[in-house]
Motif scaffolding. Structure first.
Motif, PDB file in Angstrom:
ATOM      1  N   ASP A   1       0.863  -1.175   0.000  1.00 11.46           N
ATOM      2  CA  ASP A   1       0.000   0.000   0.000  1.00 11.46           C
ATOM      3  C   ASP A   1       0.901   1.226   0.000  1.00 11.46           C
ATOM      4  O   ASP A   1       1.436   1.608   1.054  1.00 11.46           O
ATOM      5  CB  ASP A   1      -0.915   0.003   1.221  1.00 11.46           C
TER       6      ASP A   1
ATOM      7  N   GLU B   1      -7.002  -4.508   8.820  1.00 10.48           N
ATOM      8  CA  GLU B   1      -5.575  -4.208   8.870  1.00 10.48           C
ATOM      9  C   GLU B   1      -5.029  -4.414  10.288  1.00 10.48           C
ATOM     10  O   GLU B   1      -5.564  -3.898  11.261  1.00 10.48           O
ATOM     11  CB  GLU B   1      -5.329  -2.764   8.430  1.00 10.48           C
TER      12      GLU B   1
ATOM     13  N   ARG C   1       1.144  -2.256   9.723  1.00 17.30           N
ATOM     14  CA  ARG C   1       1.597  -1.425   8.602  1.00 17.30           C
ATOM     15  C   ARG C   1       3.049  -1.051   8.876  1.00 17.30           C
ATOM     16  O   ARG C   1       3.346  -0.428   9.903  1.00 17.30           O
ATOM     17  CB  ARG C   1       0.727  -0.187   8.464  1.00 17.30           C
TER      18      ARG C   1
END
Length: 344
Positions: A20, A32, A35
């Protein structure tokens, strides 16, 4: 000094990894969970059935971020990586010396045996007063015999096969007294003998799991400096085996992997209930226990120690890279010998 980058370990079955923007994103059931910026990543290790998007695989290969695929038991399955890096002249020097590198093998064996002995001596220093006389005597005898092995290996006329024999003798001594290093009250966590492929008890399952993680780091380190991870010196070549990665990890098994295993068990962070036996007879970590071990592994890699040759502090996680770099410098002729990494 090289910056210590992160390794992402993915253990949740069915998780999905994707790119992403400039980030790796991990999702579970569409939600999610993690990250991580790509510029902070060194590698990704996926356990079991994990979905990885083509876009993420492409950008990781392009930027030198290795993706390693392991099965649920931690056995290696595949690696996804970009073009081979490094100087072809370095690899040619590695191939020329592979069958006659007595000095490199001597350094590897000295480092491994000295560090195994240091782990035993640390236990004697810290817990000698709490041990019974037979246990203390067994540990002291093992350290004395290991000292004799170290003196023998240092002799200039010792052949590679003789040094391999000495390494095996020291390993037998070390694992013969390994149970005296365990202070857990759980009888299921006691040590009997080394077993692997598959591990047949809890401590072997824990050690095998940590050795898998260490092998990955050592293989990545060898490739990072341009060496061929399949061509070793102490370990003979065998199809499919990363012999050089196994060479590099020998010095680090006891002080990094074994010490962490003992710490987790002796501090009772891992108990008998954190392991399960499957139909094949193999013993595995539970999913929650594996996550605990991975967190502890990452924490251990951030701990710093003085590098005995460079005389600089470096985190444990960088030691495989630094040792691979020292080996490359020796193969190029920049330094006279490969310096072992001694733990203290």
């Amino acid at each position: 000094m090289k910056k210590l980058l992160n390794t992402v370990y993915v253990t949740t079955e069915g998780a999905a990894l994707k790119k992403d923007g400039e980030n790796l994103v991990a999702e579970v059931e569409g939600s999610e969970k993690v990250r991580v910026p790509l510029h902070m990543l060194a590698s990704v290790v996926a356990f079991g059935p994990i979905l990885i998007s083509p876009a993420l695989m492409g950008v990781c290969a392009e930027r030198g971020i290795t993706i390693a695929l392991l099965d649920r038991m931690g056995r290696f399955q595949a690696r996804i990586e970009g073009p081979v890096s490094g100087n072809v002249l370095l690899r040619r020097a590695q191939y020329r010396l592979a069958d006659s590198a007595e000095d490199i093998v001597r350094s590897l064996v000295l480092g491994k045996v000295a560090n195994q002995r240091a782990v035993i001596r640390r236990t004697l220093r810290d817990y000698s007063d709490d041990m019974d006389a037979p246990a203390r005597a067994a540990l002291e005898t093992a350290t004395d015999r290991m000292a004799m092995i170290l003196r023998r290996v240092q002799l200039s006329d010792t052949s590679i096969d003789e040094m391999r024999g000495s390494e095996g003798e020291a390993a037998n001594l070390y694992f013969a007294v390994f149970d005296h290093l365990i202070r857990s009250p759980d009888p299921e966590l006691r040590w009997t003998t080394r077993s692997r492929r598959p591990p047949l008890d809890a401590m072997n399952a824990l050690l095998s799991f940590l050795y898998t993680l260490l092998t990955h780091d050592c293989r990545s380190a060898a490739e990072a400096v341009g060496l061929d991870p399949a061509v070793g010196f102490l370990h003979r070549d065998r199809p499919g085996r990363p012999s050089l990665a196994l060479d590099l990890m020998e010095e680090l098994r006891a002080p990094v992997a074994d010490r962490l295993a003992l710490s987790l068990v002796n501090r009772r962070q891992l108990r008998a209930a954190d392991f399960r036996r499957v139909e094949s007879g193999a013993v595995l970590l539970t999913d929650d226990a594996r996550k605990l071990v991975l967190t502890a592994w990452q924490d251990r890699k951030r701990e710093e120690r003085l590098h005995p040759f460079l005389q600089e502090k470096a985190p444990f996680g960088l030691v495989p890279y630094l040792q691979a770099q020292m080996l490359a410098r020796h193969l190029r002729g920049d330094i006279d010998a490969y310096p072992p990494w001694y733990w203290s």
